[in-house]
Each structure stands twice: as C-alpha cells, then as structure tokens.
Scaffold this motif. Structure first.
Motif, PDB file in Angstrom:
ATOM      1  N   ASP A  49       3.647  30.017  -4.227  1.00 20.71           N
ATOM      2  CA  ASP A  49       4.831  30.848  -4.431  1.00 20.71           C
ATOM      3  C   ASP A  49       5.993  30.451  -3.529  1.00 20.71           C
ATOM      4  OD1 ASP A  49       3.357  31.607  -2.208  1.00 20.71           O
ATOM      5  OD2 ASP A  49       4.044  33.693  -2.289  1.00 20.71           O
ATOM      6  N   ARG A  50       5.809  29.452  -2.676  1.00 18.30           N
ATOM      7  CA  ARG A  50       6.877  29.060  -1.747  1.00 18.30           C
ATOM      8  C   ARG A  50       7.719  27.923  -2.335  1.00 18.30           C
ATOM      9  NH1 ARG A  50       4.462  31.411   2.851  1.00 18.30           N
ATOM     10  NH2 ARG A  50       3.200  32.970   1.797  1.00 18.30           N
ATOM     11  N   SER A  51       9.009  28.044  -2.195  1.00 14.42           N
ATOM     12  CA  SER A  51       9.897  26.943  -2.557  1.00 14.42           C
ATOM     13  C   SER A  51       9.937  25.958  -1.396  1.00 14.42           C
ATOM     14  CB  SER A  51      11.299  27.459  -2.861  1.00 14.42           C
ATOM     15  OG  SER A  51      11.878  28.053  -1.703  1.00 14.42           O
ATOM     16  N   PHE A  52      10.032  24.675  -1.709  1.00 11.42           N
ATOM     17  CA  PHE A  52      10.082  23.689  -0.632  1.00 11.42           C
ATOM     18  C   PHE A  52      10.817  22.440  -1.071  1.00 11.42           C
ATOM     19  CE2 PHE A  52       6.277  22.414  -2.935  1.00 11.42           C
ATOM     20  CZ  PHE A  52       6.248  21.022  -2.826  1.00 11.42           C
ATOM     21  N   ILE A  53      11.229  21.685  -0.074  1.00 11.23           N
ATOM     22  CA  ILE A  53      11.920  20.422  -0.302  1.00 11.23           C
ATOM     23  C   ILE A  53      11.472  19.434   0.762  1.00 11.23           C
ATOM     24  CG2 ILE A  53      13.911  20.999   1.154  1.00 11.23           C
ATOM     25  CD1 ILE A  53      15.679  19.491  -0.828  1.00 11.23           C
ATOM     26  N   ILE A  54      11.441  18.158   0.391  1.00  4.68           N
ATOM     27  CA  ILE A  54      11.184  17.082   1.343  1.00  4.68           C
ATOM     28  C   ILE A  54      12.458  16.263   1.471  1.00  4.68           C
ATOM     29  CG2 ILE A  54       9.753  15.101   1.930  1.00  4.68           C
ATOM     30  CD1 ILE A  54       7.658  16.114  -0.031  1.00  4.68           C
ATOM     31  N   LEU A  55      12.952  16.117   2.682  1.00  3.95           N
ATOM     32  CA  LEU A  55      14.108  15.251   2.923  1.00  3.95           C
ATOM     33  C   LEU A  55      13.622  13.951   3.548  1.00  3.95           C
ATOM     34  CD1 LEU A  55      16.857  17.683   4.287  1.00  3.95           C
ATOM     35  CD2 LEU A  55      16.394  16.973   1.934  1.00  3.95           C
ATOM     36  N   GLU A  56      13.957  12.848   2.925  1.00  2.00           N
ATOM     37  CA  GLU A  56      13.528  11.529   3.373  1.00  2.00           C
ATOM     38  C   GLU A  56      14.750  10.634   3.552  1.00  2.00           C
ATOM     39  OE1 GLU A  56      12.321   8.360   4.657  1.00  2.00           O
ATOM     40  OE2 GLU A  56      10.617   9.701   4.267  1.00  2.00           O
ATOM     41  N   ALA A  57      14.868  10.008   4.725  1.00  6.36           N
ATOM     42  CA  ALA A  57      16.029   9.168   5.017  1.00  6.36           C
ATOM     43  C   ALA A  57      16.011   7.865   4.226  1.00  6.36           C
ATOM     44  CB  ALA A  57      16.092   8.870   6.510  1.00  6.36           C
ATOM     45  N   LEU A  58      14.823   7.353   3.899  1.00  3.18           N
ATOM     46  CA  LEU A  58      14.714   6.078   3.209  1.00  3.18           C
ATOM     47  C   LEU A  58      14.931   6.236   1.711  1.00  3.18           C
ATOM     48  CD1 LEU A  58      11.584   4.719   5.107  1.00  3.18           C
ATOM     49  CD2 LEU A  58      13.987   4.193   5.574  1.00  3.18           C
ATOM     50  N   GLU A  59      14.952   5.100   1.017  1.00  2.00           N
ATOM     51  CA  GLU A  59      15.237   5.118  -0.415  1.00  2.00           C
ATOM     52  C   GLU A  59      14.019   5.471  -1.262  1.00  2.00           C
ATOM     53  OE1 GLU A  59      13.988   0.842   0.541  1.00  2.00           O
ATOM     54  OE2 GLU A  59      15.083   2.479   1.524  1.00  2.00           O
ATOM     55  N   SER A  60      12.845   5.533  -0.630  1.00  2.00           N
ATOM     56  CA  SER A  60      11.643   5.884  -1.367  1.00  2.00           C
ATOM     57  C   SER A  60      10.604   6.443  -0.399  1.00  2.00           C
ATOM     58  CB  SER A  60      11.086   4.649  -2.102  1.00  2.00           C
ATOM     59  OG  SER A  60      10.018   5.013  -2.955  1.00  2.00           O
ATOM     60  N   PHE A  61       9.423   6.739  -0.909  1.00  2.00           N
ATOM     61  CA  PHE A  61       8.347   7.298  -0.095  1.00  2.00           C
ATOM     62  C   PHE A  61       7.583   6.183   0.633  1.00  2.00           C
ATOM     63  CE2 PHE A  61       6.673   6.295  -4.271  1.00  2.00           C
ATOM     64  CZ  PHE A  61       5.495   5.634  -3.976  1.00  2.00           C
ATOM     65  N   GLY A  62       6.777   6.577   1.587  1.00  2.00           N
ATOM     66  CA  GLY A  62       5.865   5.613   2.208  1.00  2.00           C
ATOM     67  C   GLY A  62       6.053   5.412   3.692  1.00  2.00           C
ATOM     68  N   GLY A  63       7.265   5.688   4.217  1.00  2.00           N
ATOM     69  CA  GLY A  63       7.489   5.520   5.648  1.00  2.00           C
ATOM     70  C   GLY A  63       7.202   4.110   6.122  1.00  2.00           C
ATOM     71  N   THR A  64       6.262   3.972   7.055  1.00  2.00           N
ATOM     72  CA  THR A  64       5.889   2.672   7.619  1.00  2.00           C
ATOM     73  C   THR A  64       5.560   1.656   6.540  1.00  2.00           C
ATOM     74  OG1 THR A  64       5.042   3.635   9.659  1.00  2.00           O
ATOM     75  CG2 THR A  64       4.165   1.496   9.035  1.00  2.00           C
ATOM     76  N   TRP A  65       4.845   2.091   5.518  1.00  2.00           N
ATOM     77  CA  TRP A  65       4.374   1.157   4.495  1.00  2.00           C
ATOM     78  C   TRP A  65       5.503   0.688   3.589  1.00  2.00           C
ATOM     79  CZ3 TRP A  65       0.200  -0.274   6.484  1.00  2.00           C
ATOM     80  CH2 TRP A  65      -0.574   0.627   7.219  1.00  2.00           C
ATOM     81  N   LEU A  66       6.642   1.364   3.667  1.00  2.00           N
ATOM     82  CA  LEU A  66       7.832   0.934   2.927  1.00  2.00           C
ATOM     83  C   LEU A  66       8.718   0.040   3.784  1.00  2.00           C
ATOM     84  CD1 LEU A  66       9.635   1.248   0.371  1.00  2.00           C
ATOM     85  CD2 LEU A  66      10.708   3.182   1.532  1.00  2.00           C
ATOM     86  N   THR A  67       8.881   0.404   5.056  1.00  2.00           N
ATOM     87  CA  THR A  67       9.841  -0.311   5.907  1.00  2.00           C
ATOM     88  C   THR A  67       9.290  -1.621   6.445  1.00  2.00           C
ATOM     89  OG1 THR A  67       9.140   0.920   7.878  1.00  2.00           O
ATOM     90  CG2 THR A  67      10.964   1.832   6.605  1.00  2.00           C
TER      91      THR A  67
END
Length: 500
Positions: free
Chosen positions: A43-61
């Motif tokens: 029942d909770r609304s949520f959002i994820i804010l990500e600085a990069l252009e996609s998901f993955g963090g370390t595995w993307l950069t």
C-alpha cells in the motif's frame, strides 16, 4: 501511477512529487529493497532515484576487462531469485539477472534514471524529507518529498577511484588509467602494462588482458590472500543432475556456502597460521615455492582484508605462461617511461593501471540537513550499522565485508518493511533511534575495529563514518549468522526507538 503521470504532464506541478518511501540508488541494494517494499508494504507509494542512466551501480559503471563478482552469486544473488549460472559471474551476467528481477516484478515504472540527489532536508514540523535532485538530461532541479528515506547508494564514489599522489606522475609519457573509469578507447594490445595493486580488481584484470599485451607486471606493495578454485559448485551441479527444483537448489547451496564461510571466518581468527598455510597451499599448486615466498605470503592474518577468489587460478596461470610477472616493492616515483621503485629497480610501461582502491562515499555525497542544521554524519552513533542517532526516518544499507553484500540488503529489507508497518499500525509518522539511559556512558569508538578488518579505503574514510558503541546493538557487527536471527526479533517498541 496515474497521478504521477498527470503531474509529469503539468510543468507547474512537476516541481514537486510526494511518495511514502524514497529509495536512493538502483544498484543491487536498491532493486532488492524495492522488491521487498512492494511485496511486504504493497500500500506504500515509492520511487527510486538513480544518478546513472540505468540500473546496476558498480556493475554498470565498471567497464574494465574481465570484471566479475568476487562473491559467489548463490549468496550475492537475492534470496527470492534463484541463481542458475556459474558461482562467479561477469558484470554482464549480473546485469541480466537484475534486469529479470526488475521485469518480473514490474519495478521499472518506479525508477527515475539520471536523477542525482544534491540535498535531503528533514523537517520535524512536517515529519517529512524534502529531496532535491538534478535531472541530468536538462540540469533541471526536481523536488520530491517522502516520509521515509532508504539509502541504497553503496559506499564508494562511482565517479572517481582512489589514486595516490606519487611524485613525478606528470612526467610520465604513457597513459595512467584507473579501472573504475576505464576508457573505451584504451588499446593495450601489444603494449607493456603495469598494474599497481594486489586486490580483487588487479587479480581480475591481469588475466583478462595478459594474452593480448606484450607483458603485464603486477606491482604490489604487499601480498594479499587468494583462493584459487573451479568456477563451479559441485553441490549445485549434483542437485541439478537429480532434477531438484532451482528454488530449492538456490536455498540449499546458499546455506551450505554460508555455513562454510562462517566456519572459515572463525578458523581464521582461532587458528590463523593453519588457515594461512591452507591458503598458501592453493597458490603452491600453481607456482614454485620461491615465487610464493617472494610475492604471495601476506603480512596479516587471513580475513583482515577481503580474500579474492581466482577462478581456475587464472592469475597464476598468466605468470606461469610468462605473460605476466609480479614485483613486490614500493614506488619511489614516476619517470618518463614508467616507475622507479624504492629498491632502485625501474619498470617501463606504455600503460600504468592504478588498481589502488576507491574513495568512500558517505550517504551518497548528499548534503543532509536535519531541522535546519547541517548533518555531521561522524557525530552520530550507529544502531546495528543501519540507523543513526539524530537522523529520523532513514535506514542505510551497508552490507557485509566477509560475506555477500546482498545478504544484508535482504535482511534490512525485512526490517524496514516491518518498521514501516509497525509505524502505520501505531499511527506514528516519525522514528529515530536514541541511546537509552543505561547505555549513554558506554565508550564510543570508530565505525569498525581496525584489528578486525582494515582495508585501505575503510581506514582512509573512517573519520567520515559514525561511531560504534561498546554493546553490539550499537555496532555494525559484520556477523551474518547472528544478524539473520536477531534482526527479525528486534523489539520495535524497545527503548532505543523513539516515535513521534
């Protein structure tokens, strides 16, 4: 989501959006946390804010050749999503796995990419976080409000790795590269390369490029421990032959690996010399005793720093084949052609790779303000390495050093959801941890005991981190086996939780 889409179409309304929970980062922690939130608090609304252009963090950069996990994916993978590939996985395989989690659980609609958070302000008058984020596509600052902040941004700065300031670096005529910002145009074929470092990154990079280079020299100040072995899990392979369900295989193999890891950690402390010889025996299976004694006998007991897994001994095989060599010495300075060492030896190279670690990132390098006062994170005391005195409605996911990061992300996911549901049931809008009267006189020390675990990045960043108390509730214990049982039993009405 209809309301959000309407807001997006309205330029005036787009300046402010509100969510029950705001998750910072779409890496391994953020995606896992979103899953738990959606499952346990639907029942909770949520959002994820990500600085990069996609998901993955370390595995993307991280784009350097050969990048792979240094934890097995049966424990680095989520507990709710069976891993079916090899235990040590490539960045591409991990990103594919994360993409399946996002698609299977319809999480993409909750993620805003290219949003770099610049500030987070808490107001006790409103019991609300106000978060300002720069949208990188147009440099527009967006404003969000949230009741709860879930920090999943990791613990090191993605944009810049750590490189010591050695004398004469400006004299060097070749190219200096840090693996964290590996350039796409780097041509190392037929070149002489020096890799400075002795950790998992250096051990991964060397065999990945050695066959294409003229020669690779691994230059280390001091040796580290390695565990060579097959990139396979015999138990998982056997269970698959028996046609056991993949979900069962995932859970059984996870438990076996975690049991073995815990036993190994205990033995590293209780009988370090025995464990040391066992680890060195793995290296001796590939290299002569002379090389082992010269370059692979660490000065510290096992597990005071992370131990890198070397699939099929590929690092050592590169040395045996003559494609690579190891030098143990300290750098006196750079020359035009390479490096001058303190022993007087000079090494020449076309490319020097500084696999020398990273810079600690404290709360995402975000400017935090609590009721008008700038937050000094180091002045707080941690509650179990996830909440902090004086910071309301916030949890930080900080994983394990001696076990997979994701294990703790899953455990904390359960805790946060239980806390949110508890607050709703009690009609509370605010929670903050406080040291109860009986513990206020306890001694406060650095975030982690250097005698227990002391990698360079942690020692450099220790002054930026919160303090720990004498009692284990006020520490990041690094003990998965204790936490997996203790965290689900935390009394949310205990004296340390103050609601408002």
């Amino acid at each position: 989501m209809a309301q959000v889409e309407t807001l997006e179409r309205s330029p005036k309304a787009a300046a402010l959006e509100h969510f029950d929970v705001l998750i910072v980062g779409a890496g391994i922690s953020g995606v896992g946390s979103a899953y738990h939130l959606q499952q346990q608090c639907p029942d909770r609304s949520f959002i994820i804010l990500e600085a990069l252009e996609s998901f993955g963090g370390t595995w993307l950069t991280h784009k350097y050749p050969g990048i792979r996990s240094d934890s097995d994916l049966y424990t680095f993978g989520y507990r709710f999503k069976p891993w079916v590939g090899p235990p040590i996985a490539t960045a591409e395989e991990i990103l594919s796995y994360m993409n399946e989690v996002i698609e299977e659980n319809d999480l993409a609609r909750h993620i805003r990419y290219g949003h770099r958070i610049v500030s987070a302000t808490w107001s006790s008058a409103d019991n609300l976080w106000t978060i300002k984020a720069e949208r990188l596509s147009d440099n527009q600052v967006r404003t969000f409000t949230a009741n709860f902040l879930w920090m999943c941004q990791g613990y090191y700065r993605q944009s810049q790795g750590y490189t010591p300031d050695w004398p004469g670096m400006d004299r060097y005529q070749g190219r200096i590269v840090h693996p964290q910002t590996w350039p796409e145009d780097l041509d190392y074929k037929g070149k002489s390369v020096i890799i400075i470092g002795s950790g998992a990154t250096a051990a991964t990079l060397l065999p990945a490029i050695a066959d294409d280079c003229k020669h690779v020299t691994l230059l280390q100040r001091s040796p580290t421990y390695f565990i060579p072995g097959r990139n396979a899990n015999e138990l998982a392979d056997l269970l698959r032959e028996l046609q056991v369900d993949e979900a069962w295989i995932h859970e059984i193999v996870r438990r076996k690996i975690l049991f073995d890891q815990d036993l190994f950690t205990q033995r590293s402390i209780k009988e370090p010399e025995v464990v040391k010889e066992e680890l060195l025996a793995g290296v001796r299976a590939f290299l002569p005793e002379e090389a082992v004694q010269a370059h692979f006998v660490p000065r510290y007991r096992p597990w005071r720093q992370r131990i890198a897994f070397v699939p099929d001994g590929d690092l050592f095989q590169s040395v045996v084949k003559g494609k690579a060599s190891v030098v143990t010495d300290e750098i006196d300075g750079f020359t035009e052609k390479g490096l001058r060492l303190k022993s007087g030896q000079e090494l020449e190279a076309d490319i020097i790779v500084t696999a020398t670690g990273f810079n600690l990132n404290v709360l995402g390098d975000i400017e935090f303000t609590i009721d008008g006062k700038p937050l000094t994170f180091a002045d707080t005391v941690t509650y179990r390495g996830m909440m902090f005195t004086g910071i309301p409605n916030m949890v930080w996911v900080f994983g394990y050093f001696r076990a997979s990061w994701t294990l703790r992300a899953d455990i904390i996911g359960d805790f946060v959801c239980r806390l949110l549901n508890h607050m709703k049931a009690r009609g509370k809008k605010k929670v903050v941890v406080e040291i109860p009267p009986e513990d206020r006189g306890m001694a406060l020390q650095s975030w982690i005991d250097p005698e227990n675990f002391n990698p360079g990045y942690l020692m450099r960043g220790m002054p930026l981190l919160p303090k720990r108390g004498a009692r284990h509730e006020w520490q990041h214990t690094q003990d998965y086996w204790k936490e997996k049982d203790e965290l689900p039993l935390i009394d949310l009405d205990g004296a340390e939780f103050v609601y408002g």
